[in-house]
Design an enzyme around this catalytic site. Structure first.
Site, PDB file in Angstrom:
ATOM      1  NE  ARG A 153      21.884   0.844  40.427  1.00  8.08           N
ATOM      2  CZ  ARG A 153      21.225   1.497  41.386  1.00  8.08           C
ATOM      3  NH1 ARG A 153      21.189   0.996  42.632  1.00  8.08           N
ATOM      4  NH2 ARG A 153      20.626   2.640  41.130  1.00  8.08           N
ATOM      5  CE  LYS A 184      24.666   3.099  39.017  1.00  5.77           C
ATOM      6  NZ  LYS A 184      24.295   3.768  37.748  1.00  5.77           N
ATOM      7  CG  HIS A 254      21.345  -2.775  34.179  1.00  9.43           C
ATOM      8  ND1 HIS A 254      21.705  -2.732  35.503  1.00  9.43           N
ATOM      9  CD2 HIS A 254      20.907  -1.524  33.875  1.00  9.43           C
ATOM     10  CE1 HIS A 254      21.513  -1.507  35.977  1.00  9.43           C
ATOM     11  NE2 HIS A 254      21.025  -0.756  35.008  1.00  9.43           N
ATOM     12  NE  ARG A 257      18.656  -0.897  38.287  1.00  9.25           N
ATOM     13  CZ  ARG A 257      18.311  -0.432  39.490  1.00  9.25           C
ATOM     14  NH1 ARG A 257      17.934  -1.276  40.440  1.00  9.25           N
ATOM     15  NH2 ARG A 257      18.344   0.866  39.742  1.00  9.25           N
ATOM     16  CG  HIS A 280      16.300   5.282  39.557  1.00 10.63           C
ATOM     17  ND1 HIS A 280      15.351   4.988  38.595  1.00 10.63           N
ATOM     18  CD2 HIS A 280      17.364   4.475  39.293  1.00 10.63           C
ATOM     19  CE1 HIS A 280      15.823   4.053  37.788  1.00 10.63           C
ATOM     20  NE2 HIS A 280      17.039   3.733  38.188  1.00 10.63           N
ATOM     21  CE1 TYR A 289      13.499   0.577  33.118  1.00 10.39           C
ATOM     22  CE2 TYR A 289      13.810   2.268  34.775  1.00 10.39           C
ATOM     23  CZ  TYR A 289      14.285   1.185  34.070  1.00 10.39           C
ATOM     24  OH  TYR A 289      15.548   0.712  34.303  1.00 10.39           O
TER      25      TYR A 289
END
Length: 315
Positions: A153, A184, A254, A257, A280, A289
């Protein structure tokens, strides 16, 4: 008085109510009138009076609008107008329940993340601006390699320090070929750094160290004044670089990414591995994806499979 006339009179009374008593704007009243005309048409087709419309009718009509291509947002606005109409009818004592009360519009499908084609990603990563300042060129090339090669990120990228420390949010271990980042939710993870990214970093680090402004700056990626590069600055530099490299669309961090994840999934098919590399927490986030991967396969099928190609004039 016929049912149709009675329905028409009810609609006119309601529109007068919102125009005079609620003092809604003229355009809003016009939109209400259009939506209620649609409701009346549905009711007439179903041979049911507006006062006798049931929840099942509303749901059926929502499904019909959706199947005809009406967007979820458009249906939500129509339902809002219908709901207000039946709320008013309830206050007038004409209906005992609101048939629209618990009906919701279909959710709009989440847009697919934008990913570059493999060739475009490689073109951007391989591109070098011979006319650029060597210092800036080395820095920007290293950033592109980390964004595309590691799936970082932009916040993780600008949070990297040049050297590991107890206060560092993230750093690169050149010897181990790993990037340690703070993602995150303050979750740490390690991702492998590929050969091309390591080469780009080895070209950038000596130039960074040679600049006296960086003596007290721990950040791996800095601006000319020696301060840590911001996410906004990375966005701007990447956009400029992608346009100079001849890509048809401006690239943002992004997007690289997304490209990392999509291309890795196309090659490996290992969803769990991609989830771990992206950081994630939930695999459902990574599953988007698979839709990109299916798009890629579908395009390949349409272009190459003999049964996918139709002759002109054949249905």
């Amino acid at each position: 008085m016929s049912a149709a006339l009675d329905d028409s009179g009810l609609v006119e009374r309601y529109l007068e109510h919102v125009r005079v008593e609620k003092r809604l704007a003229r355009r809003t009243v016009e939109l209400y009138a259009i939506d209620l005309r649609k409701l009346s048409d549905f009711a007439a087709t179903a041979n049911v009076e507006l006062l006798r419309v049931q929840n099942a009718h509303i749901r059926r009509w929502v499904a019909q609008m959706h199947s005809r291509g009406r967007s979820g947002r458009g249906i939500a606005l129509i339902l809002s107008g219908w709901r207000g109409f039946y709320t008013w009818l309830g206050r007038e004592g004409r209906v005992q329940s609101n048939p629209v009360q618990d009906v919701r519009a279909p959710k709009a499908p989440k847009p697919l993340p934008k990913a570059l084609a493999v060739d475009d990603s490689v073109q951007l990563a391989d591109w070098h601006d011979e006319s650029a300042d060597p210092w800036l060129e080395a820095r920007d090339a290293a950033m592109v390699e980390l964004l595309y090669g590691c799936g970082l990120r932009v916040g993780e990228l600008v949070g990297l320090d040049a050297v590991a420390s107890t206060t560092a949010r993230g750093w690169i271990d050149l010897e181990a070929g790993e990037a340690h980042v703070l993602g995150k939710g303050s979750k740490r993870r390690s991702v492998p750094v590929g050969r091309k990214a390591l080469q780009a970093l080895q070209a950038w680090l000596p130039l960074r160290a040679a600049d006296a402004k960086h003596a007290d700056q721990p950040a791996l990626f800095t601006g000319r004044h020696g301060t840590r590069l911001t996410a906004q600055a990375v966005w701007q530099r990447l956009k400029q670089r992608s346009m100079k490299a001849g890509l048809a669309t401006p690239v943002h961090p992004h997007m690289l990414r997304h490209s990392f994840a999509s291309h890795l999934l196309q090659s490996s098919g290992d969803l769990r591995a991609v989830q771990e590399l992206l950081g994630h927490a939930n695999i459902t986030t990574t599953q988007v994806y698979t839709r990109l991967d299916f798009q890629h396969l579908a395009k390949a099928y349409d272009a190459a499979h003999p049964r996918a190609q139709r002759k002109a004039g054949k249905a």
